[in-house]
Design a protein around this motif. Structure first.
Motif, short mmCIF file in Angstrom:
data_model
loop_
_atom_site.label_atom_id
_atom_site.label_comp_id
_atom_site.label_asym_id
_atom_site.label_seq_id
_atom_site.Cartn_x
_atom_site.Cartn_y
_atom_site.Cartn_z
N SER A 211 0.85 -1.18 0.00
CA SER A 211 0.00 0.00 0.00
C SER A 211 0.89 1.23 0.00
O SER A 211 1.96 1.24 0.61
CB SER A 211 -0.91 0.01 1.23
OG SER A 211 -1.74 1.16 1.20
N PHE A 212 0.44 2.27 -0.71
CA PHE A 212 1.24 3.48 -0.81
C PHE A 212 0.33 4.69 -0.97
O PHE A 212 -0.83 4.57 -1.37
CB PHE A 212 2.22 3.40 -1.98
CG PHE A 212 1.57 3.15 -3.31
CD1 PHE A 212 1.19 4.21 -4.13
CD2 PHE A 212 1.34 1.86 -3.76
CE1 PHE A 212 0.58 3.97 -5.36
CE2 PHE A 212 0.75 1.62 -4.98
CZ PHE A 212 0.37 2.67 -5.79
N CYS A 213 0.88 5.85 -0.63
CA CYS A 213 0.14 7.10 -0.74
C CYS A 213 0.99 8.09 -1.55
O CYS A 213 2.21 8.17 -1.39
CB CYS A 213 -0.16 7.70 0.63
SG CYS A 213 -1.18 6.65 1.67
N GLY A 214 0.32 8.84 -2.40
CA GLY A 214 0.99 9.85 -3.20
C GLY A 214 -0.02 10.85 -3.69
O GLY A 214 -1.23 10.68 -3.46
N ASN A 215 0.44 11.90 -4.37
CA ASN A 215 -0.54 12.85 -4.87
C ASN A 215 -1.22 12.30 -6.11
O ASN A 215 -0.78 11.32 -6.71
CB ASN A 215 0.08 14.24 -5.09
CG ASN A 215 1.10 14.26 -6.20
OD1 ASN A 215 0.95 13.60 -7.23
ND2 ASN A 215 2.16 15.03 -6.01
N SER A 216 -2.31 12.92 -6.50
CA SER A 216 -3.18 12.36 -7.54
C SER A 216 -2.57 12.43 -8.92
O SER A 216 -3.09 11.85 -9.86
CB SER A 216 -4.52 13.09 -7.53
OG SER A 216 -4.32 14.47 -7.79
N THR B 178 4.92 7.27 -0.78
CA THR B 178 5.47 6.77 0.47
C THR B 178 4.66 5.56 0.92
O THR B 178 3.48 5.43 0.56
CB THR B 178 5.40 7.86 1.57
OG1 THR B 178 4.06 8.31 1.69
CG2 THR B 178 6.32 9.02 1.24
N PRO B 179 5.28 4.67 1.68
CA PRO B 179 4.53 3.51 2.17
C PRO B 179 3.36 3.94 3.05
O PRO B 179 3.48 4.87 3.84
CB PRO B 179 5.56 2.73 2.99
CG PRO B 179 6.88 3.24 2.56
CD PRO B 179 6.67 4.65 2.12
N ASN B 180 2.25 3.29 2.88
CA ASN B 180 1.08 3.52 3.73
C ASN B 180 1.17 2.51 4.86
O ASN B 180 0.88 1.34 4.67
CB ASN B 180 -0.20 3.34 2.93
CG ASN B 180 -1.45 3.57 3.77
OD1 ASN B 180 -1.37 4.07 4.88
ND2 ASN B 180 -2.59 3.20 3.24
#
Length: 199
Positions: free
Chosen positions: A41-46, A170-172
């Motif tokens: 799982s990861f988070c980033g901008n759209s 970045t890792p969620n």
């Protein structure tokens, strides 16, 4: 060891983690009786984290799919052990970019059949996917969850080698979304625990 040094070191570590813009997830899955597994799982901008992938699996386990869930979709199916593989896939846009069939019949996947060193046939898939979302606020962080499945395989089980190079994200690490208050509580808890270990 000085408590103030520990706090500074810990805050430096948190800053490095939050600034990281790429990371790798890799492994070998060998799970009997399962045909669905979480990978990353990861988070980033759209505007687009990118996942470069390598998958390899025995041809007799064909065919795998890479599922890309939005955060709200993921919490509808996880953890829900009563759902079968097809039910977990039903929340996705099956005709869009959320499902990548890791087979030679899907040209997007970059798969080919190779003879392995032990004389068996393997399917090797290499390629990349960009994760963009249409939104009014491009700077808003979006989180994705990646899973692999072989819902329609005649064999029950997963046998797969994988490598995911994830950039622009970045890792969620949160099992549930954290607001600022919860994040501060988590940081303080870790600092207190860390300092008590040194005493």
């Amino acid at each position: 060891m000085d408590f103030s040094f520990n706090v500074v070191g810990f805050l430096f570590l948190i800053a490095q983690i939050t600034r990281a813009s790429s990371f790798v997830r890799e492994g070998h899955l060998k799970l009997a009786g399962y045909n669905f597994a979480f990978l990353a799982s990861f988070c980033g901008n759209s505007t687009g984290p990118v996942v470069q992938y390598n998958f390899s699996y025995p041809q007799e386990f064909c065919c795998y799919s890479l599922f890309s869930y939005f955060q709200d979709q993921w919490w509808k199916i996880w953890p829900r052990p009563e759902l079968d593989c097809n039910e977990k896939a039903s929340v996705l846009d099956l005709d869009g970019s959320q499902v990548l069939n890791l087979t030679t019949t899907d040209p997007r996947a970059g798969c080919r059949v190779l003879l392995s060193g032990n004389g068996s046939w393997d399917i090797l898939c290499q390629g990349s996917q960009m994760y963009q979302v249409q939104t009014e606020e491009p700077s808003t962080q979006k989180c994705w969850f990646l899973a692999v499945s072989n819902c329609n395989s005649t064999l029950q089980g997963l046998q797969l080698d994988y490598s995911l190079n994830i950039t622009g994200a970045t890792p969620n690490m949160a099992s549930k979304p954290l607001d600022r208050g919860n994040l501060l509580g988590l940081v303080l808890t870790v600092i207190i625990t860390w300092s008590s270990l040194d005493m």
